[in-house]
Enzyme design. Structure first.
Site, PDB file in Angstrom:
ATOM      1  N   CYS A 130       0.824  -1.211   0.000  1.00 25.29           N
ATOM      2  CA  CYS A 130       0.000   0.000   0.000  1.00 25.29           C
ATOM      3  C   CYS A 130       0.856   1.257   0.000  1.00 25.29           C
ATOM      4  CB  CYS A 130      -0.910  -0.004   1.223  1.00 25.29           C
ATOM      5  SG  CYS A 130       0.008  -0.229   2.777  1.00 25.29           S
ATOM      6  N   HIS A 182      -0.318  -0.754   7.189  1.00 21.15           N
ATOM      7  CA  HIS A 182      -1.123  -0.189   6.103  1.00 21.15           C
ATOM      8  C   HIS A 182      -1.119   1.332   6.202  1.00 21.15           C
ATOM      9  CE1 HIS A 182      -4.003  -0.422   2.870  1.00 21.15           C
ATOM     10  NE2 HIS A 182      -4.862   0.339   3.521  1.00 21.15           N
ATOM     11  N   HIS A 194      -6.690   4.848  -0.388  1.00 20.23           N
ATOM     12  CA  HIS A 194      -5.676   3.823  -0.147  1.00 20.23           C
ATOM     13  C   HIS A 194      -5.831   2.677  -1.133  1.00 20.23           C
ATOM     14  CE1 HIS A 194      -8.368   1.048   2.464  1.00 20.23           C
ATOM     15  NE2 HIS A 194      -9.138   1.926   1.871  1.00 20.23           N
TER      16      HIS A 194
END
Length: 223
Positions: A130, A182, A194
Site C-alpha cells: 500500500c 497499512h 488507499h
C-alpha cells in the site's frame, strides 16, 4: 519534529499507455534497473511513467540516453524539479511550492488513482505494498517518502486525528499486534484514499468505519 522530506531533483518521463496495466509493467521494468518509478494518469487519458532522481539535467539526460541505447525505453523527457517537462506530451503541470497548494496537489494526485487496479510494486513478498501508492503520490509532487509503511510512519511528525490535514498520511495495524502495516492518504473530514490489497481497486474509505477505526494507529504530517 521529523525532518522535512527530501525533494526530488530532475527525473525522467517515458511511455504513453492506453492501459494502466502496461504502464505498471513498464514501471516495474524500470524498478528492476534500480530506478524508483511511478505511473500516473494524464488528462489526455494516457498513462505515463516518471522515474529516477538526478542532481542535474545533464545526469538525467545521460541516464535516459543509456536506457534508450539499451532498448529499455524508446523516448524520454527530462522533468525539472518544478515538475515541468518542456516539449513532453500531455498537459504541463507545475508543482506547487507553498504548503496549501502542495496539499491540494497531493489530494488531486491521489484522486487520479481512484478506481484503478492495485498495481504498485512494493516491498512485501507478494510484490504489492500500500505504501507504493502513497510513495507514488508524494513522488509525483516532488517529495521522496521512505518505501515501507512503517518507515513512512517513522519519518513523519505525529498529529492528532482531529488535527490531520489533507495530504497527511494515516496508518493502520491491519495484520494485528499493533504494528503498522497499512497506510493511506488523508483527504480531510475523515476520508482517505488507499490501496486495500492486491486484487482490489484503489478506493476511498472513512476513518469512522468500524474496521479502520479499530485498526487506526495514528496520523503523520511531513510539512
Amino acid at each position: 519534529m521529523a525532518k522535512p522530506l527530501p525533494r526530488l531533483g530532475y527525473t525522467l518521463q517515458a511511455g504513453a499507455f492506453a492501459k494502466v496495466e502496461n504502464a505498471a509493467r513498464f514501471a516495474e521494468s524500470l524498478q528492476a534497473q534500480g530506478l524508483e518509478a511511478a505511473y500516473y494518469g494524464s488528462e489526455d487519458g494516457l498513462y505515463r511513467v516518471r522515474f529516477g532522481d538526478f542532481a542535474t539535467k545533464e545526469k538525467a539526460r545521460t541516464k535516459g540516453e543509456a536506457l534508450k541505447a539499451a532498448g529499455i525505453i524508446e523516448a524520454f523527457w527530462v522533468v525539472a524539479p518544478d515538475g515541468s517537462a518542456p516539449a513532453a506530451p500531455g498537459p504541463i503541470r507545475i508543482r506547487p511550492t507553498e504548503e496549501r497548494g502542495l496539499r491540494a496537489s497531493l489530494v488531486e494526485s491521489a484522486r487520479g488513482y481512484l478506481g484503478l487496479p492495485y498495481l504498485f510494486g512494493g516491498t512485501t513478498e507478494q510484490g504489492f505494498d500500500c505504501s507504493g501508492l502513497t510513495g507514488a503520490v508524494y513522488r509525483l509532487n516532488g517529495l521522496r517518502l521512505p518505501r515501507s509503511s512503517q518507515a513512512q510512519f517513522d519519518a513523519g511528525s505525529p498529529v492528532d486525528v482531529e488535527g490531520a490535514r489533507a495530504g497527511d498520511l494515516v496508518f493502520f495495524a491491519t495484520s494485528g499486534h499493533g504494528k503498522v502495516s497499512h497506510v493511506g492518504l488523508y483527504l480531510g473530514q475523515g476520508a482517505f484514499i488507499h490501496a486495500p490489497r492486491s486484487g482490489q481497486g484503489i478506493r476511498q474509505d472513512d476513518l469512522s468505519d468500524r474496521y479502520y477505526r479499530k485498526a487506526f494507529v495514528g496520523a503523520r504530517s511531513y510539512f
